[in-house]
Design a protein around this motif. Structure first.
Motif, PDB file in Angstrom:
ATOM      1  N   LEU A   1       0.778  -1.274   0.151  1.00 26.01           N
ATOM      2  CA  LEU A   1       0.047  -0.042  -0.039  1.00 26.01           C
ATOM      3  C   LEU A   1       0.856   1.386  -0.026  1.00 26.01           C
ATOM      4  CD1 LEU A   1      -2.619   1.459   0.096  1.00 26.01           C
ATOM      5  CD2 LEU A   1      -2.834   0.945   2.589  1.00 26.01           C
ATOM      6  N   LEU A   2       1.710   1.296   0.913  1.00 20.58           N
ATOM      7  CA  LEU A   2       2.795   2.431   1.004  1.00 20.58           C
ATOM      8  C   LEU A   2       3.561   2.403  -0.400  1.00 20.58           C
ATOM      9  CD1 LEU A   2       4.060   2.061   4.580  1.00 20.58           C
ATOM     10  CD2 LEU A   2       2.347   3.990   3.685  1.00 20.58           C
ATOM     11  N   LEU A   3       3.984   1.583  -0.892  1.00 23.90           N
ATOM     12  CA  LEU A   3       4.870   1.831  -2.018  1.00 23.90           C
ATOM     13  C   LEU A   3       3.962   2.296  -3.149  1.00 23.90           C
ATOM     14  CD1 LEU A   3       6.630  -1.797  -2.240  1.00 23.90           C
ATOM     15  CD2 LEU A   3       7.804   0.535  -1.952  1.00 23.90           C
ATOM     16  N   SER A   4       2.526   1.895  -3.184  1.00 25.79           N
ATOM     17  CA  SER A   4       1.820   2.292  -4.271  1.00 25.79           C
ATOM     18  C   SER A   4       1.620   3.684  -4.115  1.00 25.79           C
ATOM     19  CB  SER A   4       0.378   1.621  -4.144  1.00 25.79           C
ATOM     20  OG  SER A   4       0.271   0.174  -4.407  1.00 25.79           O
ATOM     21  N   GLY A   5       1.576   4.149  -2.920  1.00 26.48           N
ATOM     22  CA  GLY A   5       1.210   5.550  -2.455  1.00 26.48           C
ATOM     23  C   GLY A   5       2.233   6.457  -2.780  1.00 26.48           C
ATOM     24  N   ILE A   6       3.702   6.013  -2.606  1.00 25.67           N
ATOM     25  CA  ILE A   6       4.541   7.016  -2.827  1.00 25.67           C
ATOM     26  C   ILE A   6       5.335   6.512  -3.804  1.00 25.67           C
ATOM     27  CG2 ILE A   6       4.842   7.555  -0.386  1.00 25.67           C
ATOM     28  CD1 ILE A   6       7.479   5.607  -0.417  1.00 25.67           C
ATOM     29  N   ILE A   7       4.950   5.514  -4.863  1.00 29.62           N
ATOM     30  CA  ILE A   7       5.414   5.160  -6.299  1.00 29.62           C
ATOM     31  C   ILE A   7       6.808   4.759  -6.036  1.00 29.62           C
ATOM     32  CG2 ILE A   7       5.725   6.122  -8.619  1.00 29.62           C
ATOM     33  CD1 ILE A   7       4.239   8.440  -7.368  1.00 29.62           C
ATOM     34  N   ILE A   8       7.187   3.714  -5.337  1.00 26.78           N
ATOM     35  CA  ILE A   8       8.283   3.095  -5.408  1.00 26.78           C
ATOM     36  C   ILE A   8       8.320   1.650  -5.908  1.00 26.78           C
ATOM     37  CG2 ILE A   8       9.517   4.848  -3.567  1.00 26.78           C
ATOM     38  CD1 ILE A   8       9.148   2.662  -1.556  1.00 26.78           C
ATOM     39  N   LEU A   9       7.462   1.220  -6.790  1.00 22.45           N
ATOM     40  CA  LEU A   9       7.561   0.077  -7.286  1.00 22.45           C
ATOM     41  C   LEU A   9       8.398  -0.312  -8.491  1.00 22.45           C
ATOM     42  CD1 LEU A   9       3.464   0.033  -7.359  1.00 22.45           C
ATOM     43  CD2 LEU A   9       5.035  -0.863  -5.797  1.00 22.45           C
ATOM     44  N   ALA A  10       9.641  -0.062  -8.460  1.00 26.47           N
ATOM     45  CA  ALA A  10      10.572  -0.278  -9.536  1.00 26.47           C
ATOM     46  C   ALA A  10      11.935  -0.620  -9.470  1.00 26.47           C
ATOM     47  CB  ALA A  10      10.426   0.734 -10.539  1.00 26.47           C
ATOM     48  N   SER A  11      12.650  -1.098 -10.576  1.00 27.44           N
ATOM     49  CA  SER A  11      13.965  -1.155 -10.733  1.00 27.44           C
ATOM     50  C   SER A  11      14.420  -2.494 -11.279  1.00 27.44           C
ATOM     51  CB  SER A  11      14.751  -0.610  -9.678  1.00 27.44           C
ATOM     52  OG  SER A  11      16.142  -0.897 -10.122  1.00 27.44           O
ATOM     53  N   CYS A  12      15.725  -2.630 -11.422  1.00 24.30           N
ATOM     54  CA  CYS A  12      16.002  -4.119 -11.968  1.00 24.30           C
ATOM     55  C   CYS A  12      17.626  -4.149 -11.665  1.00 24.30           C
ATOM     56  CB  CYS A  12      15.743  -3.835 -13.343  1.00 24.30           C
ATOM     57  SG  CYS A  12      16.522  -2.542 -14.306  1.00 24.30           S
ATOM     58  N   HIS A  13      17.650  -5.582 -11.890  1.00 26.13           N
ATOM     59  CA  HIS A  13      19.092  -6.127 -11.914  1.00 26.13           C
ATOM     60  C   HIS A  13      19.254  -7.111 -12.931  1.00 26.13           C
ATOM     61  CE1 HIS A  13      23.118  -7.928 -10.815  1.00 26.13           C
ATOM     62  NE2 HIS A  13      22.174  -9.047 -10.799  1.00 26.13           N
ATOM     63  N   SER A  14      20.238  -7.292 -13.685  1.00 26.81           N
ATOM     64  CA  SER A  14      20.143  -8.175 -14.615  1.00 26.81           C
ATOM     65  C   SER A  14      21.679  -8.986 -14.662  1.00 26.81           C
ATOM     66  CB  SER A  14      19.911  -7.554 -16.098  1.00 26.81           C
ATOM     67  OG  SER A  14      20.304  -8.465 -17.019  1.00 26.81           O
ATOM     68  N   LYS A  15      21.703 -10.285 -15.081  1.00 25.24           N
ATOM     69  CA  LYS A  15      23.016 -10.781 -15.180  1.00 25.24           C
ATOM     70  C   LYS A  15      23.787 -10.205 -16.665  1.00 25.24           C
ATOM     71  CE  LYS A  15      21.196 -14.968 -12.875  1.00 25.24           C
ATOM     72  NZ  LYS A  15      21.086 -16.170 -12.821  1.00 25.24           N
TER      73      LYS A  15
ATOM     74  N   GLN B   1      12.396   2.222   3.068  1.00 33.29           N
ATOM     75  CA  GLN B   1      13.720   1.923   2.193  1.00 33.29           C
ATOM     76  C   GLN B   1      13.434   0.573   1.371  1.00 33.29           C
ATOM     77  OE1 GLN B   1      16.764   1.811   5.379  1.00 33.29           O
ATOM     78  NE2 GLN B   1      17.204   3.632   4.924  1.00 33.29           N
ATOM     79  N   ALA B   2      13.846   0.739   0.012  1.00 36.07           N
ATOM     80  CA  ALA B   2      13.563  -0.540  -0.982  1.00 36.07           C
ATOM     81  C   ALA B   2      14.763  -0.427  -1.733  1.00 36.07           C
ATOM     82  CB  ALA B   2      12.320  -0.256  -1.486  1.00 36.07           C
ATOM     83  N   ASP B   3      15.312  -1.734  -1.714  1.00 38.86           N
ATOM     84  CA  ASP B   3      16.482  -1.977  -2.592  1.00 38.86           C
ATOM     85  C   ASP B   3      15.892  -3.041  -3.618  1.00 38.86           C
ATOM     86  OD1 ASP B   3      18.206  -0.057  -1.389  1.00 38.86           O
ATOM     87  OD2 ASP B   3      18.645  -1.868   0.125  1.00 38.86           O
ATOM     88  N   LEU B   4      15.776  -2.643  -4.953  1.00 37.61           N
ATOM     89  CA  LEU B   4      15.357  -3.612  -5.958  1.00 37.61           C
ATOM     90  C   LEU B   4      16.410  -3.931  -6.921  1.00 37.61           C
ATOM     91  CD1 LEU B   4      13.151  -0.745  -5.371  1.00 37.61           C
ATOM     92  CD2 LEU B   4      11.972  -2.691  -6.665  1.00 37.61           C
ATOM     93  N   LYS B   5      16.566  -5.269  -7.514  1.00 38.93           N
ATOM     94  CA  LYS B   5      17.263  -5.560  -8.389  1.00 38.93           C
ATOM     95  C   LYS B   5      16.629  -6.790  -9.420  1.00 38.93           C
ATOM     96  CE  LYS B   5      21.324  -5.524  -5.207  1.00 38.93           C
ATOM     97  NZ  LYS B   5      22.479  -6.531  -4.538  1.00 38.93           N
ATOM     98  N   TYR B   6      16.543  -6.418 -10.468  1.00 38.88           N
ATOM     99  CA  TYR B   6      15.697  -7.471 -11.539  1.00 38.88           C
ATOM    100  C   TYR B   6      16.596  -8.435 -12.015  1.00 38.88           C
ATOM    101  CZ  TYR B   6      11.704  -4.834 -12.779  1.00 38.88           C
ATOM    102  OH  TYR B   6      10.513  -4.181 -12.689  1.00 38.88           O
TER     103      TYR B   6
END
Length: 265
Positions: free
Chosen positions: A10-24, A237-242
């Motif tokens: 819910l909070l991620l939707s609210g403050i728009i932090i639904l993203a990013s990526c890590h690739s090999k 805090q959110a750390d995202l790796k695709y």
């Protein structure tokens, strides 16, 4: 665990932090773009620089990605997997899976609405898009969300009213949109390295770092994005790796609310 994951979505939707990526894939060495122009105080130079930055933003019709994500909400930490799908200018679909492989939540964001299903508690939330203004500045809109998901600059921040300054091979853009203060750091390759947004009167701030850029379907995107947000007494805090990213492939956006689910505010 259940409450933490539900609140995280819910909070991620609210403050728009639904993203990013890590690739090999092999990391891209960030080099100065040959089309870049020197920044000075002349209006024409500022316009040229802004146009050059705009030309380096990722263009796409659809985007999909799978991201290993570490969430920390008010000191409560969880490791989850996010599957993200975007139909540009239309909708953003997100599925959140817990470590044991069970889908715990799903969200659908459109320019008009936000829907969130909490599968652990059999409840759902249905709100107008304006609901995010509880957590973010009113300058935030649907296109802001899409931009952050693929590492682009927020479109409204690339205007000729901001102050541009060179700094260690980068370009720093400072400005203000009504009550929103912003700062962008643009790398020598004209890709966004970091974004800072703040609304001091509302107690809102968001910092985003883009790093480890890779090639994905002919596009250069950040493979790691770190978010740090404060909204009054809430911190995230959110750390995202695709592990996977694709552009311009046919996508489905399955979303339905089971009849047994109850709506909550």
């Amino acid at each position: 665990m259940k409450k933490s994951i539900s609140n995280s979505l819910l909070l991620l939707s609210g403050i728009i932090i639904l993203a990013s990526c890590h690739s090999k894939k092999q990391l891209v060495k960030r080099q100065a773009d040959s089309s870049a122009v020197r920044t000075d105080n002349a209006a024409s130079a500022v316009k040229n620089k802004i146009n050059a930055i705009k030309s380096k933003q990722v263009s796409f019709t659809t985007f999909s990605g799978k991201a290993k994500t570490k969430l920390n909400v008010n000191g409560n930490s969880n490791d989850v997997t996010m599957n993200i799908r975007i139909q540009k200018n239309q909708k953003i679909w997100v599925s959140i899976t817990a470590v044991i492989g069970i889908e715990v939540a799903r969200a659908l964001i459109t320019p008009d609405s936000i829907l969130v299903i909490n599968k652990l508690q059999s409840v759902y939330i249905k709100k107008p898009f304006s609901y995010i203004y509880t957590y973010a500045s009113r300058q935030v809109n649907y296109k802001t969300v899409e931009s952050l998901l693929v590492g682009n600059a927020i479109p409204e921040l690339l205007n000729e009213n901001g102050k541009l300054e060179p700094s260690n091979g980068n370009v720093v853009i400072d400005g203000q949109l009504q009550d929103l203060l912003y700062k962008l750091i643009i790398g020598p390759d004209l890709k966004v390295t970091s974004t800072d947004l703040s609304n001091q009167s509302a107690g809102q701030s968001l910092h985003i770092d883009n790093s480890a850029f890779v090639q994905a379907d002919g596009r250069v995107i950040p493979s790691e994005i770190a978010f740090s947000s404060t909204v009054k007494n809430k911190t995230i805090q959110a750390d995202l790796k695709y592990s996977k990213t694709e552009f311009d492939q046919p996508l489905d956006f399955p979303f339905s609310i089971p009849s047994r689910f109850s709506q909550v505010n």
